[in-house]
Every structure is written in structure tokens, then in C-alpha cells.
Design an enzyme around this catalytic site. Structure first.
Site, PDB file in Angstrom:
ATOM      1  N   GLU A 393     -21.946   7.382  -8.953  1.00 13.80           N
ATOM      2  CA  GLU A 393     -21.325   8.235  -9.978  1.00 13.80           C
ATOM      3  C   GLU A 393     -20.997   7.433 -11.440  1.00 13.80           C
ATOM      4  O   GLU A 393     -20.577   7.791 -12.242  1.00 13.80           O
ATOM      5  CB  GLU A 393     -20.145   8.811  -9.460  1.00 13.80           C
ATOM      6  CG  GLU A 393     -20.233   9.970  -8.190  1.00 13.80           C
ATOM      7  CD  GLU A 393     -19.023  10.268  -7.616  1.00 13.80           C
ATOM      8  OE1 GLU A 393     -18.018   9.718  -7.911  1.00 13.80           O
ATOM      9  OE2 GLU A 393     -19.148  11.386  -7.048  1.00 13.80           O
ATOM     10  N   TYR A 502     -23.668  23.617  -2.963  1.00 15.34           N
ATOM     11  CA  TYR A 502     -22.275  24.498  -2.735  1.00 15.34           C
ATOM     12  C   TYR A 502     -22.412  25.945  -2.941  1.00 15.34           C
ATOM     13  O   TYR A 502     -21.881  26.939  -2.231  1.00 15.34           O
ATOM     14  CB  TYR A 502     -21.357  23.885  -3.685  1.00 15.34           C
ATOM     15  CG  TYR A 502     -21.224  22.230  -3.576  1.00 15.34           C
ATOM     16  CD1 TYR A 502     -21.380  21.656  -2.427  1.00 15.34           C
ATOM     17  CD2 TYR A 502     -20.796  21.629  -4.724  1.00 15.34           C
ATOM     18  CE1 TYR A 502     -21.210  20.323  -2.512  1.00 15.34           C
ATOM     19  CE2 TYR A 502     -20.486  20.254  -4.633  1.00 15.34           C
ATOM     20  CZ  TYR A 502     -20.806  19.611  -3.301  1.00 15.34           C
ATOM     21  OH  TYR A 502     -20.560  18.380  -3.163  1.00 15.34           O
TER      22      TYR A 502
END
Length: 534
Positions: A393, A502
Site C-alpha cells: 500500500e 468484493y
């Protein structure tokens, strides 16, 4: 090839000025032969045993590559011989191990790289065998080499060999089923002694010594195969059988179902497990009463024709049967605050998903890998995966968490955070391949808890196997089990691959919500304007 030495006494008429070296050589050659010549002349005294080191050093200097290999001043003889570097090193090491002079040890290198030895008369097995084995393995050879000694002849051999190993597979001796003993069950072989490669000795569970045995091992290590072999041998030799197992895993024992005693299949749920054990207890009480009536104190004292059949009870997945799960408590929800570590300038999306019941409260399998609750031994690798997530990240310096901090919170008396992990396959070099760290939040509208997924991560090399989905599914199963209203987490806007996953699961992006965070000086300043509630 060797050089021999003799010591000759000088006559009383010896005169150094008159009897030159040439005169002495002529006298020696007349006595011993034309190949002999005078090496040294010592008119003061004869050679003594204590002169050995001096003579050995002198001869090595005069004859490079030749070494004193025999020395007996009492009869006036000595011998030099050529030794290669390996022989010299072996002789010196053996002499040091036996605390003797090097020339008291005879050594000859074998064609296979080992050595033949003639040891001195001071050799005793109890004092020297371990030291000689150390020479074989640690000085002149390597792990697996060994020494053999004949104490009568003092002849020894240092023999090159590979270290003893187990065979790749130990087959169940099918032909011997039913021909063994109910008191001893074979379960493998013993590692051979050094130098005995291939000579495997069968090892047994001795049921007279202990009425129970615990079988454990890593995933994929062959526990089930060994257990089935034990059961097969016990059944073939007259034992009754009871099997207790978690219903989700009991298919492993389907082939044994027809062999269990009446009521002995305790694999359809907790009630069946308790019933099977209760029936065994009733039978044990009946047997105890029978023994009391006949005066037997030990069932092994009963004659063979009257002796009871043993009852073998197999309990598999005992953790799932007996260990209750540590569930979140309501007073722990005070820490349920969204505290991700992304910088405030990065917009995040908030996701929500209604729980669906998938594969059970805390465990599941994907391609033989298990999803389970984290244990203390996982903490170090969880921190490593947290750092790997931060690197992914683009915040590699943001992690301030430590194994000590994480351990204290995960395994507190009333923990506020929880973690699921997925086991790594054997041989991968890791304990776990992924983790999901979560805690409880609360919905004032729903009036119930939800699960907030703080972080989850799967090693790059383990992706593509559904491990990430299984971790999320395990959280959904926990939510469904306890009636929690929802699961929530955040995702970086640029992580489109995760967003696609998702959405495929049915999660919904809460675009109308923004996530705010208060940290550092702003948090401290605001805290200075408040006070703790009483």
C-alpha cells in the site's frame, strides 16, 4: 615403502678422530648390508623411549614426506614410511583421541576414502569408541561415517557411509494382519544405527505400558494413513472399535464404519459422541463387576480364553469437539473504532456486506489448507504480513506495531481484537500464508454488533487459490453464527482488483459516506478540552 633403522653399539675402542664416517659406514655395511649407512653417531648413550619425538622430528626434516611409524628403542629398531596428507591427518587425530604417540597408530587409506587402522594395546571400547567415532565423523570424514573395531586384534576401520535415514514409505504388512498381538501394535520403524543402513527394526505401541497414545503432526504429514494402519492392525487382532469425530471430518473413517461396535459410531454430532462413550462406560462397569466377582484385579490376569476384547477408542479432531471458542464480549466493543493507517489525503471507500452462513464458525479448508483462529506462535509471521501489506500500500515506514504489542492484545483475558489465519502448506518455509484481523463494532440502528475487518493479506505466491475469499468467508460465518448484522472494511480507491472481488461477493460500496480520522496533535488538542466520563 619404508625406511628401517637399527641402533648399533659402538665398540670400546671407538675414537672419533680415527674412526671417520666412511670407516663407520664400511663397518655397518659389512654387518647389515650395502644398503645401510650411518645416520647419526651418539658416543654418550643409547637411544631411549623419550627420544621418540626428537627422532621423529629429525627424520621428518631429513626425509620430507616420510614419518616415523615404528619406534622400539629397547630392541634398537625404528621405521619410517611415506604417508599421504589424509593418512597423516588421520594418524594424528587417532593418536590424540587415544592419548598415544602417532607412531603407535598404523594407518592406511582405503580405496573408498576410509582408513584401515592398527590401534595400540591401550585401546579399550569404553574409553575410546566415542572419541574414535568423533574422529571418523568430525575430522577425517563427515556425518554418517563410522568406525568398526575388533578389540581382540586391535584392527579398526573408518568406513565412509551416508547418515542413516528413514525409508520414504513404511508399508503396512498386510500379510501379518491378524497374526500379531492385541498388546503390541506396530506403527513404524526405528532409525538404524550408524553403519546399519537399511536394517530397520519395527517399533510398537505397547498397550501394557500405556492405555492411550497421542498422534500428532503437521498437515500432509500422513497422520491419517498411520492412524488407519493402527486401527487395521488392532481390528485384525480382535479389538472392538469406537470412533469419535467432528461430523464435518468423519468421512475419513467411512471405511471403518461397518467395523465399529454397536453404538460406537460417534460421528454425527455431540450427542452421538457422548452416547458412544457412555455405552463404553457401561461395558467397562460390567467388566469391572465380572472381575470383582471372580477376584481379578487386573484384566491381564484373566486366562486368554476368558479375557475381554480390548476396546479401541479413536478420538479425532478433539479440538473441534472439546475446545470452546473464545468469543467476543460486549464490553470489549469500546475499542471498535475505525483506525486504519492510510494517510488522510487518500480517499477510501467503505464497504458493507450482510453476513451469510458459509462453512462453520471458525474453520474451513481450501485445497487442504486450513483457516483457523490465530495462536501465539503465529504472531511473528502476522507482523511480517502486516509489513508486507504496508509495502504493497506504499506506506513501508508506517508500521509501528510489534509482535509484543499484537500478542498482548490478541491474547488478553478479554481480547478486543481477533485474527484468523490460513495455514501454509508443508515445505513452504512459513507457518501461515494469510491473515484477517478484525474486531467488533456496533450498529445503533440494528441494535447489534458487526464485524469490522481492519486488515487482511495473502502472500503473493499463495494467491489465486481462493485463500482471501476463504478468510472473508470465515468472518461471515462468525457473523452468521452470532447474529451480527454486517461486515465492514475499507479499500484504497486504486486497488481495483480487490474492489472487483468484493463486488463479486455481493459487498456494496457506501459511496455516500466519507471516513474521517483524528490523530496526532489534533487528537491531543481535542482531548485537552474534554474529561473522562464518570
Amino acid at each position: 615403502m619404508a625406511i628401517e633403522s637399527h641402533t648399533l653399539r659402538l665398540p670400546a675402542t671407538y675414537n672419533p678422530a680415527k674412526h671417520t664416517r666412511a670407516v663407520l659406514n664400511a663397518a655397518v655395511q659389512k654387518k647389515l648390508g650395502t644398503d645401510w649407512q650411518v645416520e647419526t653417531v651418539d658416543p654418550e648413550a643409547g637411544t631411549k623411549l623419550s627420544d621418540g619425538d626428537r627422532i621423529a622430528a629429525r627424520q621428518a626434516e631429513l626425509n620430507p614426506g616420510w614419518f616415523l611409524v615404528k619406534f622400539n628403542p629397547h630392541v634398537g629398531t625404528a621405521m619410517l614410511a611415506k604417508l599421504n596428507e589424509a593418512e597423516f591427518r588421520c594418524r594424528e587425530a587417532v593418536a590424540q583421541a587415544m592419548r598415544c604417540k602417532p607412531w603407535d597408530v598404523q594407518v592406511q587409506q582405503r580405496p573408498d576414502g576410509g582408513f584401515n587402522l592398527q590401534l595400540p594395546g591401550t585401546y579399550t571400547p569404553s574409553q575410546h569408541d566415542a572419541k574414535l567415532q568423533e574422529v571418523a565423523e568430525g575430522i577425517v570424514g563427515k556425518f554418517g561415517w563410522y568406525i568398526e573395531v575388533n578389540p581382540q586384534t586391535l584392527v579398526a576401520q573408518i568406513i565412509p557411509s551416508d547418515p542413516p535415514t528413514f525409508p520414504k514409505m513404511v508399508k503396512l504388512p498386510i500379510s501379518k494382519l491378524g497374526k500379531g498381538s492385541m498388546m503390541k501394535t506396530p506403527f513404524g520403524v526405528k532409525l538404524p544405527e550408524v553403519g546399519q543402513a537399511g536394517k530397520f527394526e519395527t517399533v510398537y505401541v505397547d498397550w501394557k505400558a500405556s492405555a492411550w497414545a497421542l498422534l500428532g503432526g503437521m498437515p500432509g504429514a500422513g497422520k491419517s494413513v498411520l492412524l488407519f494402519a493402527l486401527i487395521s492392525d488392532l481390528l485384525s487382532n480382535g479389538s472392538e472399535l469406537v470412533i469419535i469425530d467432528d461430523p464435518e471430518k468423519s468421512a475419513d473413517f467411512d471405511d471403518f464404519k461397518k467395523f465399529v461396535r454397536p453404538g460406537g459410531w460417534g460421528c454425527t454430532g455431540l450427542r452421538s459422541s457422548i452416547t458412544a462413550l457412555a455405552l463404553v462406560n457401561e461395558e467397562l462397569n460390567r467388566r469391572a463387576e465380572w472381575m470383582r466377582e471372580r477376584g481379578f484385579k487386573n484384566w491381564l490376569d484373566i486366562p486368554d480364553k476368558d479375557r475381554f476384547q480390548p476396546i479401541t477408542i479413536v478420538v479425532d479432531e478433539i479440538e473441534a469437539l472439546l475446545v470452546t471458542e473464545k468469543l467476543p464480549r460486549s464490553r470489549s466493543t469500546t475499542s471498535a473504532v475505525c483506525t486504519g493507517r492510510w494517510a488522510a489525503s487518500v480517499r477510501t471507500a467503505r464497504w458493507s456486506m450482510q453476513p451469510v452462513c458459509l462453512s462453520g464458525p471458525c474453520r474451513g479448508r481450501v485445497d487442504g489448507m486450513t483457516v483457523r483462529r490465530a495462536v501465539a506462535e503465529d504472531v511473528i509471521e502476522i507482523i511480517e504480513l502486516i509489513q508486507a501489506l504496508a509495502d504493497y500500500e506504499k506506506e513501508p515506514d508506517a508500521v509501528r506495531n510489534t509482535p509484543e504489542k499484537l500478542h498482548a492484545l490478541l491474547f488478553a483475558e478479554h481480547p478486543a481484537i481477533f485474527c484468523h489465519v490460513v495455514d501454509a502448506p508443508p515445505g513452504s518455509g512459513h507457518r501461515i500464508d494469510g491473515f484477517a484481523l478484525w474486531f467488533l463494532n456496533y450498529s445503533t440502528w440494528e441494535g447489534t454488533h458487526g464485524i469490522y475487518l481492519e486488515d487482511y493479506f495473502v502472500r503473493p505466491e499463495a494467491r489465486g487459490k481462493g485463500l482471501g475469499s476463504q478468510l472473508l468467508a470465515s468472518l461471515a460465518a462468525v457473523a452468521a453464527e452470532h447474529g451480527y448484522a454486517r461486515m465492514e472494511w475499507v479499500v484504497l480507491k486504486w486497488n481495483q482488483s480487490a474492489i472487483d472481488v468484493y463486488q463479486h461477493m455481493g459487498a456494496v460500496a457506501l459511496d455516500e459516506w466519507d471516513t474521517y480520522r483524528l490523530t496526532g496533535e489534533a487528537l491531543t488538542e481535542l482531548a485537552g478540552r474534554g474529561q473522562l466520563p464518570t
